[in-house]
Design a protein around this motif. Structure first.
Motif, PDB file in Angstrom:
ATOM      1  N   GLU A   1      25.961  94.793  24.763  1.00  0.00           N
ATOM      2  CA  GLU A   1      25.343  96.120  24.663  1.00  0.00           C
ATOM      3  C   GLU A   1      23.831  96.052  24.802  1.00  0.00           C
ATOM      4  N   ARG A   2      23.198  95.093  24.123  1.00  0.00           N
ATOM      5  CA  ARG A   2      21.737  95.008  24.097  1.00  0.00           C
ATOM      6  C   ARG A   2      21.170  94.150  25.232  1.00  0.00           C
TER       7      ARG A   2
ATOM      8  N   LEU B   1      34.917  96.776  14.105  1.00  0.00           N
ATOM      9  CA  LEU B   1      34.685  96.430  15.501  1.00  0.00           C
ATOM     10  C   LEU B   1      35.979  96.584  16.300  1.00  0.00           C
TER      11      LEU B   1
ATOM     12  N   SER C   1      32.718  87.910  15.736  1.00  0.00           N
ATOM     13  CA  SER C   1      31.902  89.101  15.497  1.00  0.00           C
ATOM     14  C   SER C   1      32.559  90.028  14.484  1.00  0.00           C
TER      15      SER C   1
ATOM     16  N   ASP D   1      29.793  91.484  21.297  1.00  0.00           N
ATOM     17  CA  ASP D   1      29.701  92.915  21.595  1.00  0.00           C
ATOM     18  C   ASP D   1      28.249  93.380  21.613  1.00  0.00           C
ATOM     19  N   GLN D   2      27.446  92.881  20.676  1.00  0.00           N
ATOM     20  CA  GLN D   2      26.043  93.270  20.611  1.00  0.00           C
ATOM     21  C   GLN D   2      25.246  92.685  21.779  1.00  0.00           C
TER      22      GLN D   2
ATOM     23  N   ARG E   1      22.692  89.523  15.378  1.00  0.00           N
ATOM     24  CA  ARG E   1      23.295  90.243  16.497  1.00  0.00           C
ATOM     25  C   ARG E   1      23.285  89.410  17.777  1.00  0.00           C
ATOM     26  N   ASN E   2      22.379  88.451  17.858  1.00  0.00           N
ATOM     27  CA  ASN E   2      22.327  87.576  19.033  1.00  0.00           C
ATOM     28  C   ASN E   2      23.568  86.701  19.158  1.00  0.00           C
TER      29      ASN E   2
ATOM     30  N   ASP F   1      18.069  86.836  14.786  1.00  0.00           N
ATOM     31  CA  ASP F   1      18.808  88.067  14.510  1.00  0.00           C
ATOM     32  C   ASP F   1      20.292  87.758  14.686  1.00  0.00           C
TER      33      ASP F   1
ATOM     34  N   PHE G   1      26.701  87.934  18.212  1.00  0.00           N
ATOM     35  CA  PHE G   1      27.862  88.818  18.286  1.00  0.00           C
ATOM     36  C   PHE G   1      28.054  89.265  19.737  1.00  0.00           C
TER      37      PHE G   1
ATOM     38  N   GLN H   1      31.357  92.453  11.202  1.00  0.00           N
ATOM     39  CA  GLN H   1      31.185  93.845  11.609  1.00  0.00           C
ATOM     40  C   GLN H   1      32.501  94.593  11.404  1.00  0.00           C
TER      41      GLN H   1
ATOM     42  N   THR I   1      34.979  96.072  23.982  1.00  0.00           N
ATOM     43  CA  THR I   1      34.072  95.059  24.529  1.00  0.00           C
ATOM     44  C   THR I   1      34.737  94.293  25.660  1.00  0.00           C
TER      45      THR I   1
END
Length: 279
Positions: free
Chosen positions: A99-100, A36, A29, A95-96, A90-91, A88, A93, A33, A41
């Motif tokens: 978070e999501r 980071l 990640s 950490d993401q 972010r799927n 996406d 990563f 990013q 995380t």
């Protein structure tokens, strides 16, 4: 070399058994990013595992522990597969995803494996064709879980059906190919995560991120034929002939695809006749 690249390179030099999967996934990640903070995380992951431990009874059998962990992650916390925007980045990563609470099979599986491990559950990633899975336990009593679908357990006939959907009925089955359910190494998991990102950035035309993902995969496993070929061709397109020649020549040495070797050999001959440009 950036700090994130240096961190990843150091991690890749470790023996597989010494690699901490969560830390390594966060190192992936961090390549995309800047800034980071992996420690934050990891603390969040530890906190989730501590909460899960209050709901998974130590004396329960394996099935009840899995049922309780599934209830915590998928019913209470609402971790789910991102079906609306699967590609996406972010799927991928960690950490993401934390978070999501959205991810794809492999990133959700990494979170599941890491939390399960902190609860003493024997959880392993499985690089099943087309869809990454989680294996709980070993031997005949092992459970195969589809974390992307909320941790549902998959019987052998369902796994065979998935193989039939991919390759055609009668081509592959679990009974004749049990290695399909063997635990993946940590390197294999990380390379598979990176391959997802390679494809995403290739389709988006984000060549610098594509190059970073390819380089990370080859840092973990230097002789991956597909990645050597793709990075070599990308270097060529970016007008960096020396690096292109290095990758493509290595591809010819390690590949067993005669058709691709012939095509790449022509490209090597063309590049070898060009004046060298320094970048």
């Amino acid at each position: 070399m950036t700090e994130a690249q240096q961190r990843f390179s150091q991690l890749a030099q470790q023996p597989d058994d010494s690699i901490d999967l969560a830390t390594a996934a966060l190192a992936v990640s961090g390549l995309f990013q800047p800034g980071l903070a992996p420690s934050e995380t990891l603390q969040s992951l530890e906190a989730l595992a501590a909460r899960a431990a209050t709901q998974v009874a130590p004396e329960a059998d394996l099935f009840d522990k899995v049922r309780a962990l599934n209830g915590f992650l998928f019913d209470e916390l609402r971790f789910t597969g991102n079906q609306d925007d699967f590609y996406d980045p972010r799927n991928s990563f960690l950490d993401q995803v934390l978070e999501r609470r959205l991810g794809i099979p492999i990133s959700l599986s990494v979170i599941y494996i890491e939390i399960a491990a902190r609860l003493g559950l024997p959880a392993y990633g499985v690089g099943f064709p087309g869809h990454f899975l989680v294996r709980i336990g070993r031997g005949d009593t092992a459970l195969m879980l589809d974390v992307y679908a909320g941790g549902v357990a998959l019987p052998e006939d369902e796994l065979d059906q998935r193989l039939a959907d991919l390759y055609g009925r009668g081509t592959l089955n679990i009974r004749s190919h049990p290695a399909l359910l063997w635990p993946a190494t940590k390197r294999e998991i990380l390379v598979r995560m990176l391959r997802n990102l390679i494809g995403i950035y290739r389709d988006r035309g984000e060549h610098i991120n594509q190059l970073s993902a390819l380089t990370a995969a080859l840092t973990l496993a230097p002789d991956l034929p597909g990645e050597l070929r793709e990075r070599g061709l990308l270097y060529r397109d970016l007008d960096y002939a020396p690096a292109a020649l290095g990758d493509l020549r290595r591809f010819v040495e390690v590949s067993d695809d005669a058709e691709q070797i012939a095509a790449v050999t022509q490209i090597i001959d063309q590049l070898g006749g060009q004046p060298m440009r320094l970048h």
